[in-house]
Design a protein around this motif. Structure first.
Motif, PDB file in Angstrom:
ATOM      1  N   GLU A  62      -8.372   4.843  -0.814  1.00 46.29           N
ATOM      2  CA  GLU A  62      -8.012   4.819  -2.124  1.00 46.29           C
ATOM      3  C   GLU A  62      -9.052   5.636  -2.495  1.00 46.29           C
ATOM      4  O   GLU A  62      -9.111   6.508  -3.406  1.00 46.29           O
ATOM      5  N   VAL A 116      -4.383   2.269   6.598  1.00 42.15           N
ATOM      6  CA  VAL A 116      -5.011  -0.024   6.611  1.00 42.15           C
ATOM      7  C   VAL A 116      -4.155   0.080   7.651  1.00 42.15           C
ATOM      8  O   VAL A 116      -4.864  -1.393   8.647  1.00 42.15           O
ATOM      9  N   ILE A 126      -8.582  -0.366   1.889  1.00 37.79           N
ATOM     10  CA  ILE A 126      -8.234   0.129   1.073  1.00 37.79           C
ATOM     11  C   ILE A 126      -9.285   0.928  -0.433  1.00 37.79           C
ATOM     12  O   ILE A 126      -8.782   1.502  -0.788  1.00 37.79           O
ATOM     13  N   ASP A 136      -8.724  -5.374   2.363  1.00 37.49           N
ATOM     14  CA  ASP A 136      -9.495  -5.246   1.077  1.00 37.49           C
ATOM     15  C   ASP A 136     -10.910  -3.905   1.770  1.00 37.49           C
ATOM     16  O   ASP A 136     -10.843  -2.897   0.825  1.00 37.49           O
ATOM     17  N   GLU A 191      -1.212   7.167   3.733  1.00 35.36           N
ATOM     18  CA  GLU A 191      -2.333   5.638   3.155  1.00 35.36           C
ATOM     19  C   GLU A 191      -2.313   5.149   3.745  1.00 35.36           C
ATOM     20  O   GLU A 191      -3.351   3.751   4.431  1.00 35.36           O
ATOM     21  N   ILE A 227       1.405  -1.547  -0.187  1.00 36.48           N
ATOM     22  CA  ILE A 227       0.595   0.335  -0.079  1.00 36.48           C
ATOM     23  C   ILE A 227       0.931   1.718  -0.097  1.00 36.48           C
ATOM     24  O   ILE A 227       0.421   2.076  -0.726  1.00 36.48           O
TER      25      ILE A 227
END
Length: 402
Positions: free
Chosen positions: A174, A128, A170, A167, A124, A116
């Motif tokens: 994002e 996560v 993320i 997931d 970022e 990531i």
């Protein structure tokens, strides 16, 4: 005492067993042999003592306590000509495997975070990374409610879940980053952009999470012997997925507002090299019908090839995975009717042959009786092997670290 047993009467007088038979205290015909084999053809009768732990007991701690107890009584209680050897120590094996799983769990967390970081950025990746321990902690809490301990199965469930539980976080991160880059001069602030970004991907994220849970959770209802053994995996993975969804909607936006504030106010950035490469690869698949048809045909062909691996015996299908322990078992089945002594001689010959390998430390043979069985023996019903023509060899190897 047996000689004085009354077996009948004659003329009103009792008839004792000594009156009609000769009673002698002698050794009975052996029904089984348990031997310990060493190099140089040295073999001696042996007694195997198997210790099983209670549910919830730490196997590694119990193994250390047993070793300390054996060392304490070795000199004080046992005769000098009696040797005590530990042939199986599953507490040590459990410790090794647990440490290995914990290492792989840490490696999985770092790998996901590094990926990531590489794609989205340092802050970022931190957002996560916050979601991972929170989700794992909640999943471990569910394990405690179900009475599960942290063992190899539950640790595997956590490792299995790491790649899936990130997931949701993320997707949210994002989309938050995308909105901050598209609306760098938005006067509503990062909090409003974050709420809008989460709302935008909320329904697809919920659907994707529930789809994964629907695929994993039915494993929890498997019956038979494998049901309780495998049940922590679907329960842990399903709980991790549901908690990851909550974390993605609660913790991840909170962390994004606090860690991604630097991104607001920057000018809109062009797409990076990876996005441009993806766009160039997808454009012909979307715009050209022939390319789409070829791509779908290729996917279908790969699916058929994957399904054909099992009937073609190119992939081994087993109930239990291969286990790399410092021991293995040899099962000997002689023709039915073989005398016990002949089976014992065959077992001894095989044990001597195994001891010629320098990696073999000792061999125990069990003839006419079952050896102490592990989970594999429980599944295969090895405890029923108690006939004169049956024998087992327990072959012990040097530690893997040597």
């Amino acid at each position: 005492a047996v000689r004085h047993v009354v077996v009948g009467t004659s003329g009103g007088a009792p008839v004792f067993l000594r009156d009609v038979a000769r009673v002698q205290d002698e050794g009975a015909e052996p029904a089984s042999y348990v031997m310990s084999h060493r190099r140089g053809g040295r073999s001696s009768p042996a007694v195997t003592l198997a210790v099983a732990k209670r549910k919830g007991t730490n196997a590694a701690t119990l193994a250390h306590q047993i070793e300390d107890t054996v060392d304490a009584i070795r000199a004080a209680v046992l005769p000098a000509d009696v040797a005590v050897d530990i042939t199986r120590n599953y507490g040590e094996t459990a410790t090794e495997k647990s440490n290995e799983l914990l290492f792989h769990m840490l490696l999985a967390v770092l790998s996901v975070s590094a990926l990531i970081w590489l794609v989205l950025g340092r802050r970022e990746a931190a957002v996560v990374l916050i979601a991972i321990p929170v989700t794992l902690a909640l999943t471990i809490f569910v394990f405690s409610l179900y009475g599960y301990t942290l063992n190899r199965i539950t640790l595997f469930a956590l490792i299995f879940s790491i790649g899936i539980l990130v997931d949701d976080a993320i997707v949210v991160v994002e989309n938050v980053v995308r909105h901050t880059r598209l609306r760098a001069s938005d006067s509503r602030g990062l909090a409003a952009l974050t709420i809008r970004a989460v709302d935008e991907v909320g329904n697809p994220t919920i659907l994707a999470t529930l789809a994964v849970v629907a695929a994993i959770l039915p494993m929890a209802f498997v019956g038979g012997l494998m049901g309780p053994y495998m049940r922590p995996i679907p329960i842990g993975a399903s709980a991790a997925m549901l908690f990851s969804l909550l974390v993605a909607f609660i913790v991840t936006p909170w962390a994004a507002v606090r860690l991604l504030s630097h991104a607001l106010g920057h000018e809109h950035q062009g797409e990076d090299r990876l996005t441009g490469l993806y766009r160039r690869a997808m454009r012909p698949l979307i715009s050209h019908p022939l390319a789409r048809a070829g791509f779908l045909a290729g996917v279908a062909l790969l699916l058929l090839v994957a399904l054909a691996l099992v009937p073609l015996a190119l992939v081994t299908v087993k109930m239990l995975p291969f286990d790399n322990k410092s021991e293995f078992q040899v099962v000997i089945d002689m023709p039915e009717g073989t005398p016990l002594e002949q089976t014992a001689r065959v077992a001894a010959a095989l044990a001597e042959e195994a001891l010629t390998d320098p990696d073999v430390t000792s061999v125990q043979s069990y003839t006419g009786t079952a050896s102490p069985y592990n989970f594999n023996g429980l599944v295969r019903h090895y405890f029923l092997r108690q006939a004169p023509h049956m024998a087992d060899l327990q072959v012990n190897l040097r530690p893997k670290s040597d």
